[in-house]
Design a protein around this motif. Structure first.
Motif, PDB file in Angstrom:
ATOM      1  N   VAL A  22       1.197  -0.857   0.089  1.00 23.51           N
ATOM      2  CA  VAL A  22       0.066  -0.181   0.100  1.00 23.51           C
ATOM      3  C   VAL A  22       1.252   1.225  -0.466  1.00 23.51           C
ATOM      4  CG1 VAL A  22      -1.336   1.062   1.812  1.00 23.51           C
ATOM      5  CG2 VAL A  22      -2.268  -1.383   0.992  1.00 23.51           C
ATOM      6  N   VAL A  23       1.940   1.185   0.541  1.00 24.38           N
ATOM      7  CA  VAL A  23       2.629   2.525   1.166  1.00 24.38           C
ATOM      8  C   VAL A  23       3.490   2.702  -0.019  1.00 24.38           C
ATOM      9  CG1 VAL A  23       5.227   2.989   2.006  1.00 24.38           C
ATOM     10  CG2 VAL A  23       3.035   1.965   3.046  1.00 24.38           C
ATOM     11  N   TYR A  24       4.381   1.762  -0.846  1.00 23.87           N
ATOM     12  CA  TYR A  24       4.827   1.805  -2.418  1.00 23.87           C
ATOM     13  C   TYR A  24       4.164   2.236  -3.517  1.00 23.87           C
ATOM     14  CZ  TYR A  24       8.849  -0.715  -1.198  1.00 23.87           C
ATOM     15  OH  TYR A  24      10.442  -1.182   0.189  1.00 23.87           O
ATOM     16  N   ALA A  25       2.594   1.974  -3.688  1.00 22.79           N
ATOM     17  CA  ALA A  25       1.739   1.910  -4.501  1.00 22.79           C
ATOM     18  C   ALA A  25       1.243   3.435  -4.444  1.00 22.79           C
ATOM     19  CB  ALA A  25       0.176   1.326  -4.067  1.00 22.79           C
ATOM     20  N   MET A  26       0.724   3.948  -2.942  1.00 20.32           N
ATOM     21  CA  MET A  26       0.324   5.158  -2.727  1.00 20.32           C
ATOM     22  C   MET A  26       1.180   6.499  -3.356  1.00 20.32           C
ATOM     23  SD  MET A  26      -1.464   5.061   0.941  1.00 20.32           S
ATOM     24  CE  MET A  26      -1.724   6.851   0.500  1.00 20.32           C
ATOM     25  N   LEU A  27       2.906   6.188  -2.672  1.00 20.13           N
ATOM     26  CA  LEU A  27       3.629   7.023  -2.779  1.00 20.13           C
ATOM     27  C   LEU A  27       3.455   7.252  -4.819  1.00 20.13           C
ATOM     28  CD1 LEU A  27       6.442   6.123  -0.649  1.00 20.13           C
ATOM     29  CD2 LEU A  27       5.131   8.042  -0.677  1.00 20.13           C
ATOM     30  N   TYR A  28       3.820   6.188  -5.699  1.00 24.85           N
ATOM     31  CA  TYR A  28       3.902   6.383  -6.812  1.00 24.85           C
ATOM     32  C   TYR A  28       3.117   6.618  -7.253  1.00 24.85           C
ATOM     33  CZ  TYR A  28       6.023   4.168 -11.661  1.00 24.85           C
ATOM     34  OH  TYR A  28       6.627   3.978 -12.485  1.00 24.85           O
ATOM     35  N   LEU A  29       1.909   6.437  -6.636  1.00 26.30           N
ATOM     36  CA  LEU A  29       0.700   7.126  -7.836  1.00 26.30           C
ATOM     37  C   LEU A  29      -0.004   8.305  -7.452  1.00 26.30           C
ATOM     38  CD1 LEU A  29      -2.468   4.431  -7.322  1.00 26.30           C
ATOM     39  CD2 LEU A  29      -1.055   4.894  -9.163  1.00 26.30           C
ATOM     40  N   TRP A  42       3.059  10.042 -17.349  1.00 20.79           N
ATOM     41  CA  TRP A  42       3.535   9.059 -17.328  1.00 20.79           C
ATOM     42  C   TRP A  42       3.546   7.997 -18.354  1.00 20.79           C
ATOM     43  CZ3 TRP A  42       8.720   9.083 -15.307  1.00 20.79           C
ATOM     44  CH2 TRP A  42       8.877   7.996 -15.042  1.00 20.79           C
ATOM     45  N   PRO A  43       4.396   7.597 -18.678  1.00 22.59           N
ATOM     46  CA  PRO A  43       4.746   6.354 -19.668  1.00 22.59           C
ATOM     47  C   PRO A  43       3.738   5.488 -18.856  1.00 22.59           C
ATOM     48  CG  PRO A  43       6.592   7.282 -20.280  1.00 22.59           C
ATOM     49  CD  PRO A  43       6.135   7.920 -18.868  1.00 22.59           C
ATOM     50  N   ARG A  44       2.839   5.094 -19.428  1.00 23.36           N
ATOM     51  CA  ARG A  44       1.601   3.039 -19.127  1.00 23.36           C
ATOM     52  C   ARG A  44       2.387   2.347 -18.716  1.00 23.36           C
ATOM     53  NH1 ARG A  44      -4.376   5.078 -21.682  1.00 23.36           N
ATOM     54  NH2 ARG A  44      -4.796   6.303 -20.531  1.00 23.36           N
ATOM     55  N   ARG A  45       3.428   2.245 -19.536  1.00 22.70           N
ATOM     56  CA  ARG A  45       4.240   1.015 -19.506  1.00 22.70           C
ATOM     57  C   ARG A  45       4.693   0.361 -18.682  1.00 22.70           C
ATOM     58  NH1 ARG A  45       9.294   1.459 -21.270  1.00 22.70           N
ATOM     59  NH2 ARG A  45       9.668   3.352 -22.456  1.00 22.70           N
ATOM     60  N   LEU A  46       5.624   1.706 -17.591  1.00 26.12           N
ATOM     61  CA  LEU A  46       6.542   2.513 -16.787  1.00 26.12           C
ATOM     62  C   LEU A  46       5.270   1.456 -15.459  1.00 26.12           C
ATOM     63  CD1 LEU A  46       8.611   4.780 -17.935  1.00 26.12           C
ATOM     64  CD2 LEU A  46       8.975   2.912 -18.100  1.00 26.12           C
ATOM     65  N   TYR A  49       4.902  -1.472 -15.258  1.00 25.58           N
ATOM     66  CA  TYR A  49       6.126  -2.543 -14.359  1.00 25.58           C
ATOM     67  C   TYR A  49       6.668  -2.567 -13.308  1.00 25.58           C
ATOM     68  CZ  TYR A  49       7.857  -2.529 -19.368  1.00 25.58           C
ATOM     69  OH  TYR A  49       8.249  -3.132 -20.487  1.00 25.58           O
ATOM     70  N   PHE A  50       5.743  -1.308 -12.526  1.00 18.85           N
ATOM     71  CA  PHE A  50       5.697  -0.976 -11.568  1.00 18.85           C
ATOM     72  C   PHE A  50       5.242  -2.414 -10.774  1.00 18.85           C
ATOM     73  CE2 PHE A  50       5.316   0.949  -6.802  1.00 18.85           C
ATOM     74  CZ  PHE A  50       6.444   1.240  -6.694  1.00 18.85           C
ATOM     75  N   PHE A  51       3.578  -1.937 -11.479  1.00 23.44           N
ATOM     76  CA  PHE A  51       2.709  -2.979 -10.405  1.00 23.44           C
ATOM     77  C   PHE A  51       2.477  -4.347 -10.762  1.00 23.44           C
ATOM     78  CE2 PHE A  51       1.220   1.871  -9.947  1.00 23.44           C
ATOM     79  CZ  PHE A  51       0.773   1.973  -8.282  1.00 23.44           C
ATOM     80  N   VAL A  52       2.677  -4.834 -11.876  1.00 29.36           N
ATOM     81  CA  VAL A  52       2.066  -5.953 -12.043  1.00 29.36           C
ATOM     82  C   VAL A  52       3.963  -6.467 -11.896  1.00 29.36           C
ATOM     83  CG1 VAL A  52       1.944  -7.737 -14.511  1.00 29.36           C
ATOM     84  CG2 VAL A  52       1.030  -5.125 -14.228  1.00 29.36           C
ATOM     85  N   LEU A  53       5.203  -6.170 -12.086  1.00 25.61           N
ATOM     86  CA  LEU A  53       6.253  -7.119 -12.432  1.00 25.61           C
ATOM     87  C   LEU A  53       6.702  -6.923 -10.864  1.00 25.61           C
ATOM     88  CD1 LEU A  53       7.488  -6.730 -15.587  1.00 25.61           C
ATOM     89  CD2 LEU A  53       6.113  -8.497 -14.835  1.00 25.61           C
ATOM     90  N   GLY A  54       6.831  -5.556 -10.170  1.00 31.53           N
ATOM     91  CA  GLY A  54       7.136  -5.365  -9.063  1.00 31.53           C
ATOM     92  C   GLY A  54       6.137  -5.865  -7.775  1.00 31.53           C
ATOM     93  N   ALA A  59       3.722  -8.846  -4.062  1.00 30.59           N
ATOM     94  CA  ALA A  59       2.031  -9.750  -3.189  1.00 30.59           C
ATOM     95  C   ALA A  59       2.283 -12.010  -4.180  1.00 30.59           C
ATOM     96  CB  ALA A  59       0.968  -9.230  -4.006  1.00 30.59           C
ATOM     97  N   TRP A  60       2.668 -11.828  -4.573  1.00 27.19           N
ATOM     98  CA  TRP A  60       2.702 -13.509  -5.128  1.00 27.19           C
ATOM     99  C   TRP A  60       3.894 -14.175  -4.005  1.00 27.19           C
ATOM    100  CZ3 TRP A  60       7.305 -16.660  -6.914  1.00 27.19           C
ATOM    101  CH2 TRP A  60       6.646 -18.073  -7.023  1.00 27.19           C
ATOM    102  N   VAL A  61       4.991 -13.465  -3.414  1.00 31.32           N
ATOM    103  CA  VAL A  61       5.962 -14.291  -3.445  1.00 31.32           C
ATOM    104  C   VAL A  61       5.592 -14.037  -1.303  1.00 31.32           C
ATOM    105  CG1 VAL A  61       8.490 -13.926  -2.239  1.00 31.32           C
ATOM    106  CG2 VAL A  61       7.794 -13.982  -4.535  1.00 31.32           C
ATOM    107  N   SER A  62       4.962 -13.540  -1.076  1.00 27.44           N
ATOM    108  CA  SER A  62       4.582 -13.055   0.437  1.00 27.44           C
ATOM    109  C   SER A  62       3.032 -13.190   0.901  1.00 27.44           C
ATOM    110  CB  SER A  62       4.027 -11.235   0.207  1.00 27.44           C
ATOM    111  OG  SER A  62       5.234 -10.203   0.555  1.00 27.44           O
ATOM    112  N   PHE A  63       2.659 -13.458  -0.386  1.00 28.39           N
ATOM    113  CA  PHE A  63       0.449 -14.140   0.215  1.00 28.39           C
ATOM    114  C   PHE A  63       0.963 -15.589  -0.690  1.00 28.39           C
ATOM    115  CE2 PHE A  63      -0.468  -8.956  -1.273  1.00 28.39           C
ATOM    116  CZ  PHE A  63      -0.234  -8.822   0.295  1.00 28.39           C
TER     117      PHE A  63
END
Length: 297
Positions: A22-29, A42-46, A49-54, A59-63
């Motif tokens: 949540v913190v990472y997402a809020m700061l980026y948004l 800001w490029p949508r692809r970036l 990348y941040f939300f899907v790959l990062g 989330a996948w590793v943690s949950f």
């Protein structure tokens, strides 16, 4: 090893990971929104990348399975830590969050961020060789009884969730935005060190794999276990196998990064030579031909 369906369908809730995401997402948004308010996109692809790959990999590793069984299974714990250190930060860095911050910030906050990025601790950490040495030191912990203490502690698991990805970000992100001139000699030295680390990083995994006793001194997990659940020694062997394989794989991007830096340095040196006048070029050639010992003759 668990069946594929069990591996893919196993999930649990991790409050610490949720808070971090949540913190990472809020700061980026907030950065993207601030940029749009100024009339820039800001490029949508970036962002993807941040939300899907990062954040997605986080989330996948943690949950997922690795986070669910990180306390009970040695191989899940070691694999989770390695992915948090290398894969998650790599995905986040593709979204260029530091570049976004440098564009959005103004005045003192921007100067502070630039000062931090140029500080010697960040320069040391973002060195291409540091990642392999840090990984070697971290992996060696898995060989000791202390690994069992860390694995079974909820506090240490929470600390790993926060600290390990941050450490990976410190390794990756500064190098992606700094524009520091690096000599060819230094790059060559880094190549040699990384090749040495390519062999050294495999040592913890090999040591864990060939042990005939359980090194962390933790016995069988209590309670009713699934049929696929390995015994402690087999669990340790799987941990060693995965750690060995991953330790070798993670050095490949480091070598690729060094190659990219070398190419850029070589092109920059070529441009510098092209800018020299004929007189300057002649003097440079004479200086080279005289060699380091000519002064004493």
């Amino acid at each position: 090893m668990p069946p594929v369906l069990v591996f893919l369908a196993t999930w649990h809730f991790d409050a610490v990971a949720v808070a971090a995401i949540v913190v990472y997402a809020m700061l980026y948004l907030l950065g993207v929104r601030s940029l749009r308010r100024r009339g820039h996109a800001w490029p949508r692809r970036l962002t993807a990348y941040f939300f899907v790959l990062g954040l997605g990999s986080f989330a996948w590793v943690s949950f997922g399975f690795l986070g669910t069984y990180s306390t009970e299974l040695r191989w899940a714990f070691t694999t989770r830590v390695v992915l948090l250190l290398f894969v998650v930060p790599a995905g986040l860095s593709l979204g260029k969050p530091i570049a976004l911050a440098l564009i959005v910030l103004r005045g003192k906050p921007r100067r502070v961020l630039r000062t931090i990025l140029r500080s010697w601790p960040l320069r040391l950490i973002s060195n291409a060789v540091f990642a392999t040495f840090f990984a070697l030191a971290l992996f060696m912990v898995f060989v000791t009884p202390f690994a069992g203490v860390l694995r079974q502690s909820d506090i240490s698991q929470a600390i790993f969730t926060i600290v390990v990805p941050l450490m990976g970000l410190l390794i990756i992100l500064p190098a992606s935005v700094r524009n520091v001139r690096v000599t060819t000699f230094l790059i060559t030295a880094q190549f040699l060190l990384v090749f040495a680390e390519l062999m050294m990083d495999a040592i913890p995994g090999i040591v864990i794999r060939i042990q005939e006793t359980v090194t962390d001194h933790v016995g069988t997990v209590a309670g009713v276990l699934p049929l696929w659940f390995p015994n402690p020694l087999r669990d340790q062997q799987l941990s060693g196998d995965l750690l060995w394989a991953i330790a070798e794989v993670v050095d490949i991007p480091v070598l690729a990064l060094l190659f990219i830096v070398w190419r850029r340095s070589d092109k920059r040196d070529a441009k510098d030579v092209d800018k020299l006048s004929d007189e300057q070029m002649d003097e440079l050639v004479k200086e080279h031909l005289r060699g380091p010992y000519s002064a004493g003759r």
